[in-house]
Design a protein around this motif. Structure first.
Motif, PDB file in Angstrom:
ATOM      1  N   ALA A 296       0.834  -1.211   0.000  1.00  0.00           N
ATOM      2  CA  ALA A 296       0.000   0.000   0.000  1.00  0.00           C
ATOM      3  C   ALA A 296       0.864   1.254   0.000  1.00  0.00           C
ATOM      4  O   ALA A 296       0.661   2.174  -0.813  1.00  0.00           O
ATOM      5  N   TRP A 308      -6.887  -1.237  -7.256  1.00  0.00           N
ATOM      6  CA  TRP A 308      -6.444  -2.393  -6.470  1.00  0.00           C
ATOM      7  C   TRP A 308      -7.648  -3.225  -6.032  1.00  0.00           C
ATOM      8  O   TRP A 308      -8.512  -2.746  -5.311  1.00  0.00           O
ATOM      9  N   LEU A 324      -5.676  -1.954   5.755  1.00  0.00           N
ATOM     10  CA  LEU A 324      -4.865  -0.943   5.088  1.00  0.00           C
ATOM     11  C   LEU A 324      -4.298   0.035   6.121  1.00  0.00           C
ATOM     12  O   LEU A 324      -4.903   0.228   7.192  1.00  0.00           O
ATOM     13  N   PHE A 328      -4.640   5.747   4.578  1.00  0.00           N
ATOM     14  CA  PHE A 328      -4.144   5.455   3.227  1.00  0.00           C
ATOM     15  C   PHE A 328      -5.170   5.841   2.150  1.00  0.00           C
ATOM     16  O   PHE A 328      -4.851   6.557   1.199  1.00  0.00           O
ATOM     17  N   GLU A 329      -6.407   5.383   2.325  1.00  0.00           N
ATOM     18  CA  GLU A 329      -7.414   5.631   1.282  1.00  0.00           C
ATOM     19  C   GLU A 329      -7.708   7.121   1.119  1.00  0.00           C
ATOM     20  O   GLU A 329      -7.961   7.586   0.007  1.00  0.00           O
ATOM     21  N   VAL A 338      -9.331   1.291  -4.011  1.00  0.00           N
ATOM     22  CA  VAL A 338      -9.239  -0.058  -3.430  1.00  0.00           C
ATOM     23  C   VAL A 338     -10.631  -0.663  -3.463  1.00  0.00           C
ATOM     24  O   VAL A 338     -11.579  -0.097  -2.911  1.00  0.00           O
TER      25      VAL A 338
END
Length: 475
Positions: A296, A308, A324, A328-329, A338
């Motif tokens: 990631a 992803w 995760l 991150f997102e 994702v």
């Protein structure tokens, strides 16, 4: 008098993994397209989850549901490897071995000309022989992988390899220079294939007994991709060996429009051509938490747009939850997606915005990607993926992300650097060019047709001769 009817009845018995069932089904469709009748045997839920053949083929492909017996340690409803974490797959093999009697009954009552079976039902060749049915061991291993496994059990001297280290070097029977072998971390993870598991039968035994018990060997391969390995196989085995071609997937546009695809396409349409990294590790590969974090953060560091498909759980029995990295997102919003459920992979790979594919190295995925000239970045997990990766590396068709040789660990920096190198940098141009070179080979319908015709001609010429009024064999 012998039956002179030209069309064959072929039974197919793949292992309970979608990476096995899918190429079996692709070959079934190609053979049915030439008028041959196929009986495709699998567990009920698998058959329900497989894509249905087109209406013109439906009358010729019969799906036969064989319920798996309930056994201890195998969760209810788990009928494919994708339903289970790796340590539970041994119980799926144990349940599968209990299908010997139902398979024998089906063969006896349906009286086919041939059975094509996978490595797991190593017992199918012996059952077929007893019933006067000819058999094909059809393996989804490529030529390099099958050659690495080596000669069958009855060959002189047997297999000298006993330790994981023995599998990190090319075997003695390979006469040409090659790097096709496992990395230490790859073989260590799957060494129960050699030492044994709860089914009581090792995978290596299954493979070698399958080769020994069949009339002919078929494999998913072609001389255009690995000529030296196919030539070696003909030297290793004292029986006919037939490559069946790469079995490329059908037209992605024929698979219908769904709401899922509309949402994904909208995002892909907004990206520049050839810039997106598609990330997917197949139906039964799942990163550890440490691997997930580094992959990631590597994707984030790369600065590249990505899509992803992340599988965070392998069935209800998988208690190892992965997550995760925090934030991150949010940090990659707009640049990266994702997705945690099923996607139409072929449609994604066919989309012009996709330039590269970060993949586990399963051959299905490699064939699909190269059919659309997508550059390959490799991160292996299980089974034959390491051997596939070495062949792809050797041909400069794929680039493996550098990892620690002993434990397979990876850093975010090496993920980011590998992605940028293959996708945009000058020194990675060779991988992009090789993917383009491979496309005509992998998608050529004439090449594929030639391999299937070659196999079918042999099957027709060597079908068992049966008496018209009985199901016995003429002696």
């Amino acid at each position: 008098m012998a039956d002179t009817h030209d069309n064959l009845h072929i039974v197919m018995l793949p292992w309970l993994a979608f990476g096995h069932m899918t190429p079996y089904l692709e070959l079934a469709k190609l053979m049915a397209g030439k008028g041959h009748r196929i009986s495709f045997l699998s567990a009920p839920r698998n058959i329900d989850r497989l894509p249905k053949p087109t209406p013109d083929l439906t009358p010729l492909i019969s799906f036969v549901k064989l319920p798996l017996p309930a056994i201890e340690h195998l969760p209810e409803g788990a009928e494919a490897t994708s339903d289970l974490p790796y340590d539970k797959i041994q119980y799926l093999k144990k349940a599968y071995d209990m299908l010997q009697e139902p398979v024998a009954r089906f063969l006896e009552s349906s009286d086919p000309d041939w059975i094509m079976y996978d490595f797991a039902p190593y017992w199918a060749g012996s059952i077929a022989s007893r019933l006067g049915i000819r058999s094909v061991f059809f393996t989804i291993l490529i030529g390099a992988g099958l050659s690495f496994i080596g000669p069958s059990r009855d060959s002189k001297g047997g297999d000298y390899r006993k330790t994981p280290e023995d599998f990190t070097r090319p075997p003695k029977w390979v006469p040409f220079p090659t790097k096709v072998a496992f990395h230490h971390f790859e073989i260590k993870k799957i060494f129960d294939s050699v030492t044994g598991n709860a089914s009581g039968v090792t995978d290596v035994y299954r493979l070698k007994a399958s080769q020994e018990n069949c009339d002919i060997i078929a494999l998913r391969s072609s001389y255009e991709v690995e000529p030296e390995w196919l030539t070696l196989l003909k030297d290793i085995y004292a029986k006919p060996v037939f490559p069946v071609g790469q079995l490329p997937p059908g037209d992605p546009d024929s698979r219908g429009e769904t709401e899922t695809w509309r949402l994904i396409k909208e995002w892909l349409d907004a990206q520049k051509n050839g810039t997106v990294v598609y990330v997917a590790f197949g139906s039964e590969s799942k990163p550890t938490q440490t691997e997930l974090t580094e992959i990631a953060l590597g994707l984030e560091l790369s600065g590249l747009p990505f899509f992803w498909v992340l599988k965070i759980r392998l069935g209800s029995a998988d208690s190892e939850l992965i997550m995760l990295p925090d934030g991150f997102e949010e940090r990659v919003k707009g640049r990266g997606v994702v997705w945690d459920s099923w996607v139409p992979q072929l449609k994604i790979l066919a989309h012009n915005s996709v330039g590269g594919f970060l993949t586990h190295g399963g051959w299905n995925s490699a064939v699909e990607a190269l059919s659309f000239e997508r550059a390959l970045i490799l991160f292996t997990f299980l089974a034959d993926q390491g051997l596939n990766a070495r062949l792809l590396e050797e041909r400069q068709i794929g680039y493996s992300i550098p990892r620690n040789e002993s434990d397979g660990s990876v850093t975010r920096q090496s993920v980011a650097e590998s992605l940028r190198m293959v996708m945009v940098e000058e020194k990675g141009r060779v991988y992009r060019e090789k993917a383009k070179e491979m496309r005509p080979i992998f998608e050529d319908k004439d090449i594929q047709e030639r391999y299937v015709n070659n196999l079918l001609n042999y099957l027709k010429d060597h079908r068992p001769v049966k008496h018209p009024k009985s199901k016995g064999i003429i002696i």
